[in-house]
Design a protein around this motif. Structure first.
Motif, PDB file in Angstrom:
ATOM      1  N   THR A  30     119.742 -25.715  21.856  1.00 45.96           N
ATOM      2  CA  THR A  30     120.981 -25.103  22.342  1.00 45.96           C
ATOM      3  C   THR A  30     121.383 -25.692  23.690  1.00 45.96           C
ATOM      4  N   THR A  35     115.995 -22.216  21.530  1.00 48.05           N
ATOM      5  CA  THR A  35     116.122 -20.773  21.352  1.00 48.05           C
ATOM      6  C   THR A  35     115.577 -20.444  19.974  1.00 48.05           C
ATOM      7  N   THR A  48     113.938 -17.894  24.573  1.00 50.28           N
ATOM      8  CA  THR A  48     114.529 -19.173  24.981  1.00 50.28           C
ATOM      9  C   THR A  48     113.583 -19.839  25.975  1.00 50.28           C
TER      10      THR A  48
END
Length: 158
Positions: A30, A35, A48
């Motif tokens: 991401t 994540t 994350t």
């Protein structure tokens, strides 16, 4: 355990799904981080971490991480990866040092086959694992030994 791994043109892991009898993990790249959501049928949690990708039991993870680094022979880099382990799909962010130690060309019936040697070191323990890649195939790595190959590897041009 079943693994589904999708990468983009730069070998970033954009979609990952790992299923085990006790749960599942879904995630991907991401931007600057990985994540993921890990859960069971009744519960899920999101996480994350700044990392270059996932590493797990599937050899596909080794191919994706090595190709995303695009190292030349003799080049090395440090990176963080999220390791996925065991039936609980425990995810842990760890540091690794990756050295592309060299490339050997092997003569085959079809065409010359370049085989790249990577040394992946855990900086906390100094333990080093050797990985041999030919295109998109892991020929040899810790815990992985190629027994048979149905067709030649797809050669990857970095």
């Amino acid at each position: 355990m079943r693994t589904d791994l999708v990468v983009d043109a730069r070998w970033r892991q954009i979609r990952v799904e790992v299923r085990a009898p006790g749960g599942w993990l879904r995630g991907g790249y991401t931007g600057q981080a990985m994540t993921w959501v890990r859960g069971t049928d009744g519960d899920a949690s999101e996480f994350t971490a700044r990392a270059a990708g996932f590493l797990g039991e599937s050899p596909g993870f080794l191919v994706a991480v090595a190709r995303s680094l695009a190292l030349a022979d003799g080049a090395a880099t440090g990176l963080r990866v999220v390791t996925i382990a065991g039936p609980a799909l425990a995810a842990l962010t760890v540091a690794r040092r990756v050295l592309r130690a060299g490339t050997e060309v092997h003569v085959t019936d079809v065409a010359p086959l370049p085989v790249e040697r990577y040394e992946i070191t855990d900086p906390d323990t100094a333990e080093t694992g050797i990985v041999h890649l030919a295109g998109d195939v892991v020929l040899d790595a810790p815990g992985i030994e190629l027994a048979e190959l149905e067709s030649p590897p797809n050669l990857v041009r970095a």
